[in-house]
Design a protein around this motif. Structure first.
Motif, short mmCIF file in Angstrom:
data_model
loop_
_atom_site.label_atom_id
_atom_site.label_comp_id
_atom_site.label_asym_id
_atom_site.label_seq_id
_atom_site.Cartn_x
_atom_site.Cartn_y
_atom_site.Cartn_z
N SER A 104 0.83 -1.19 0.00
CA SER A 104 0.00 0.00 0.00
C SER A 104 0.87 1.25 0.00
N LEU A 105 0.26 2.39 -0.31
CA LEU A 105 0.98 3.66 -0.33
C LEU A 105 1.52 4.01 1.05
N ALA A 106 0.75 3.74 2.10
CA ALA A 106 1.18 4.04 3.47
C ALA A 106 2.42 3.22 3.84
N GLU A 107 2.40 1.92 3.41
CA GLU A 107 3.56 1.06 3.70
C GLU A 107 4.80 1.54 2.95
N ALA A 108 4.62 1.97 1.72
CA ALA A 108 5.74 2.46 0.93
C ALA A 108 6.34 3.72 1.56
N LEU A 109 5.46 4.64 2.00
CA LEU A 109 5.94 5.86 2.64
C LEU A 109 6.67 5.56 3.94
N MET A 110 6.14 4.61 4.70
CA MET A 110 6.79 4.23 5.96
C MET A 110 8.19 3.66 5.69
N ALA A 111 8.31 2.83 4.65
CA ALA A 111 9.61 2.26 4.29
C ALA A 111 10.61 3.35 3.90
N VAL A 112 10.11 4.35 3.16
CA VAL A 112 10.98 5.46 2.75
C VAL A 112 11.44 6.25 3.97
N VAL A 113 10.51 6.52 4.91
CA VAL A 113 10.86 7.27 6.12
C VAL A 113 11.90 6.53 6.95
N ILE A 114 11.68 5.23 7.14
CA ILE A 114 12.62 4.42 7.94
C ILE A 114 14.00 4.38 7.27
N SER A 115 14.01 4.20 5.95
CA SER A 115 15.28 4.17 5.22
C SER A 115 16.02 5.50 5.34
N THR A 116 15.26 6.61 5.26
CA THR A 116 15.87 7.93 5.39
C THR A 116 16.49 8.13 6.77
N ILE A 117 15.77 7.70 7.81
CA ILE A 117 16.28 7.84 9.17
C ILE A 117 17.55 7.02 9.37
#
Length: 210
Positions: free
Chosen positions: A14-27
Protein backbone atom coordinates in the motif's frame (compact mmCIF):
# COMPACT_ATOMS: atom_id res chain seq x y z
CA UNK A 1 -7.24 -23.39 -10.37
CA UNK A 2 -5.64 -21.54 -13.25
CA UNK A 3 -1.95 -20.59 -12.82
CA UNK A 4 -2.68 -16.90 -12.93
CA UNK A 5 -5.42 -17.05 -10.34
CA UNK A 6 -2.93 -16.77 -7.37
CA UNK A 7 -1.34 -13.67 -8.92
CA UNK A 8 -4.71 -12.00 -9.13
CA UNK A 9 -5.42 -12.73 -5.44
CA UNK A 10 -2.05 -11.32 -4.14
CA UNK A 11 -2.23 -7.77 -2.83
CA UNK A 12 0.65 -5.27 -3.40
CA UNK A 13 2.30 -2.80 -0.99
CA UNK A 14 0.00 0.00 0.00
CA UNK A 15 0.98 3.66 -0.33
CA UNK A 16 1.18 4.04 3.47
CA UNK A 17 3.56 1.06 3.70
CA UNK A 18 5.74 2.46 0.93
CA UNK A 19 5.94 5.86 2.64
CA UNK A 20 6.79 4.23 5.96
CA UNK A 21 9.61 2.26 4.29
CA UNK A 22 10.98 5.46 2.75
CA UNK A 23 10.86 7.27 6.12
CA UNK A 24 12.62 4.42 7.94
CA UNK A 25 15.28 4.17 5.22
CA UNK A 26 15.87 7.93 5.39
CA UNK A 27 16.28 7.84 9.17
CA UNK A 28 18.71 4.90 8.99
CA UNK A 29 20.79 6.52 6.25
CA UNK A 30 20.78 9.90 8.00
CA UNK A 31 21.93 8.35 11.27
CA UNK A 32 24.66 6.40 9.50
CA UNK A 33 25.87 9.58 7.74
CA UNK A 34 25.85 11.55 11.00
CA UNK A 35 27.91 8.88 12.76
CA UNK A 36 30.38 8.66 9.84
CA UNK A 37 30.71 12.43 9.53
CA UNK A 38 31.23 12.85 13.27
CA UNK A 39 33.86 10.09 13.27
CA UNK A 40 35.62 11.68 10.30
CA UNK A 41 35.72 15.13 11.94
CA UNK A 42 37.07 13.63 15.17
CA UNK A 43 39.78 11.80 13.23
CA UNK A 44 40.77 14.98 11.34
CA UNK A 45 40.92 17.00 14.59
CA UNK A 46 43.12 14.38 16.22
CA UNK A 47 45.36 14.28 13.15
CA UNK A 48 45.69 18.09 13.06
CA UNK A 49 46.36 18.16 16.80
CA UNK A 50 49.19 15.67 16.30
CA UNK A 51 50.59 17.86 13.53
CA UNK A 52 50.90 20.95 15.71
CA UNK A 53 52.26 18.87 18.59
CA UNK A 54 55.02 17.67 16.29
CA UNK A 55 55.71 21.16 14.96
CA UNK A 56 56.03 22.70 18.41
CA UNK A 57 58.41 19.93 19.50
CA UNK A 58 60.66 20.72 16.54
CA UNK A 59 60.47 24.46 17.26
CA UNK A 60 61.26 24.26 20.98
CA UNK A 61 64.06 21.75 20.45
CA UNK A 62 65.73 23.97 17.84
CA UNK A 63 65.31 27.14 19.92
CA UNK A 64 66.71 25.58 23.07
CA UNK A 65 69.58 23.91 21.21
CA UNK A 66 70.84 27.17 19.70
CA UNK A 67 69.95 29.76 22.33
CA UNK A 68 71.51 27.91 25.25
CA UNK A 69 74.83 28.26 23.35
CA UNK A 70 74.62 32.07 23.34
CA UNK A 71 77.95 33.54 24.43
CA UNK A 72 79.92 30.31 24.03
CA UNK A 73 83.62 30.98 23.30
CA UNK A 74 85.67 28.17 21.81
CA UNK A 75 89.04 27.49 23.40
CA UNK A 76 90.82 28.21 20.10
CA UNK A 77 89.42 31.73 19.75
CA UNK A 78 90.92 34.75 21.48
CA UNK A 79 88.06 37.25 21.64
CA UNK A 80 85.43 36.85 24.32
CA UNK A 81 81.74 37.40 23.60
CA UNK A 82 80.17 40.06 25.78
CA UNK A 83 76.80 39.38 27.37
CA UNK A 84 75.35 42.29 25.40
CA UNK A 85 76.41 40.69 22.11
CA UNK A 86 75.67 37.10 23.12
CA UNK A 87 71.92 37.58 22.98
CA UNK A 88 69.81 40.32 21.42
CA UNK A 89 66.06 40.84 21.31
CA UNK A 90 64.15 42.97 18.81
CA UNK A 91 60.54 43.96 18.20
CA UNK A 92 58.74 43.84 14.86
CA UNK A 93 60.13 47.31 14.00
CA UNK A 94 63.70 46.12 14.58
CA UNK A 95 64.08 48.09 17.80
CA UNK A 96 66.12 46.58 20.64
CA UNK A 97 64.03 45.15 23.48
CA UNK A 98 65.16 45.25 27.11
CA UNK A 99 64.85 42.55 29.77
CA UNK A 100 61.33 41.72 30.87
CA UNK A 101 59.64 42.95 27.67
CA UNK A 102 58.21 40.90 24.80
CA UNK A 103 60.27 40.62 21.63
CA UNK A 104 59.46 39.25 18.16
CA UNK A 105 62.98 38.25 17.12
CA UNK A 106 65.90 36.75 19.02
CA UNK A 107 69.56 36.69 17.99
CA UNK A 108 72.28 34.55 19.60
CA UNK A 109 76.04 34.66 18.95
CA UNK A 110 78.44 31.79 19.73
CA UNK A 111 81.45 29.89 18.39
CA UNK A 112 80.74 26.83 16.30
CA UNK A 113 83.19 24.09 15.32
CA UNK A 114 82.67 23.00 11.73
CA UNK A 115 83.01 19.43 10.47
CA UNK A 116 86.52 20.14 9.20
CA UNK A 117 87.66 21.26 12.66
CA UNK A 118 87.69 25.00 11.92
CA UNK A 119 85.96 27.33 14.34
CA UNK A 120 83.58 30.02 13.11
CA UNK A 121 81.71 32.58 15.17
CA UNK A 122 78.06 32.61 14.13
CA UNK A 123 74.89 34.59 14.68
CA UNK A 124 71.64 32.63 14.73
CA UNK A 125 68.30 34.44 14.54
CA UNK A 126 64.72 33.23 15.01
CA UNK A 127 61.45 34.92 14.10
CA UNK A 128 58.17 34.06 12.42
CA UNK A 129 57.66 34.98 8.78
CA UNK A 130 55.57 34.23 5.72
CA UNK A 131 55.72 30.81 4.09
CA UNK A 132 55.96 32.03 0.51
CA UNK A 133 55.88 35.23 -1.50
CA UNK A 134 52.42 36.76 -1.50
CA UNK A 135 51.36 35.39 1.89
CA UNK A 136 50.07 37.92 4.38
CA UNK A 137 50.10 35.90 7.60
CA UNK A 138 53.36 35.07 9.37
CA UNK A 139 52.98 31.40 10.25
CA UNK A 140 56.46 29.90 9.77
CA UNK A 141 59.17 29.93 12.43
CA UNK A 142 62.34 30.69 10.48
CA UNK A 143 66.01 30.53 11.33
CA UNK A 144 68.84 32.63 9.87
CA UNK A 145 72.52 31.79 10.26
CA UNK A 146 75.30 34.34 9.68
CA UNK A 147 79.08 34.16 9.87
CA UNK A 148 80.44 37.00 12.00
CA UNK A 149 83.78 37.68 13.69
CA UNK A 150 82.54 40.14 16.30
CA UNK A 151 78.86 39.18 16.80
CA UNK A 152 77.66 42.17 14.79
CA UNK A 153 76.48 42.34 11.22
CA UNK A 154 77.95 44.76 8.70
CA UNK A 155 77.46 45.16 4.98
CA UNK A 156 79.92 42.37 4.19
CA UNK A 157 78.21 39.62 6.17
CA UNK A 158 74.61 40.87 6.36
CA UNK A 159 73.46 38.13 3.98
CA UNK A 160 72.67 34.90 5.86
CA UNK A 161 74.49 31.77 4.77
CA UNK A 162 71.23 29.90 5.30
CA UNK A 163 67.59 30.85 5.86
CA UNK A 164 65.45 27.87 6.67
CA UNK A 165 61.97 27.09 8.02
CA UNK A 166 61.91 25.36 11.41
CA UNK A 167 58.21 24.76 12.05
CA UNK A 168 54.81 25.66 10.59
CA UNK A 169 51.35 26.70 11.80
CA UNK A 170 52.55 29.49 14.12
CA UNK A 171 50.03 32.04 15.27
CA UNK A 172 52.16 33.78 17.90
CA UNK A 173 55.85 33.86 18.83
CA UNK A 174 57.11 36.07 21.65
CA UNK A 175 60.41 35.97 23.54
CA UNK A 176 61.23 37.53 26.88
CA UNK A 177 64.61 37.64 28.63
CA UNK A 178 65.02 37.61 32.39
CA UNK A 179 68.61 37.42 33.63
CA UNK A 180 70.10 34.48 31.72
CA UNK A 181 66.81 32.73 30.93
CA UNK A 182 64.81 33.15 27.72
CA UNK A 183 61.09 32.46 27.97
CA UNK A 184 59.03 31.63 24.87
CA UNK A 185 55.33 32.31 24.51
CA UNK A 186 54.05 30.30 21.55
CA UNK A 187 50.67 29.70 19.93
CA UNK A 188 50.03 27.30 17.06
CA UNK A 189 46.87 26.82 15.01
CA UNK A 190 46.05 23.51 13.36
CA UNK A 191 45.75 23.26 9.54
CA UNK A 192 41.95 23.15 9.83
CA UNK A 193 41.96 26.39 11.85
CA UNK A 194 39.84 24.81 14.59
CA UNK A 195 42.42 24.22 17.34
CA UNK A 196 44.74 26.80 18.92
CA UNK A 197 47.35 25.42 21.29
CA UNK A 198 49.39 27.61 23.66
CA UNK A 199 52.85 26.60 24.84
CA UNK A 200 55.46 28.04 27.17
CA UNK A 201 59.12 27.02 27.20
CA UNK A 202 62.46 28.36 28.32
CA UNK A 203 66.13 28.22 27.37
CA UNK A 204 68.89 28.59 29.95
CA UNK A 205 71.83 30.56 28.54
CA UNK A 206 74.62 28.76 30.34
CA UNK A 207 77.40 30.94 28.87
CA UNK A 208 75.84 34.27 29.86
CA UNK A 209 76.44 35.84 33.27
CA UNK A 210 73.61 36.59 35.70
Amino acid sequence: MAPNQNLKNQSGMSLAEALMAVVISTIVMGTAYFIYNNFQQTFVRQLNHSVIKQEVRFAIHSLQLDLRMAGYKHIDTSDNISDANAIRLFDSSNNAVTDGNDADRVSACFDHENNDGTVQRKIVEYEIGIEQTGDTDKTILKKRIYDSDNCTLNNDDATPISWEPVAKHFKKFKIQKKNNILNFDIELEDPGEKIIEKYSAAAFMRNVSY
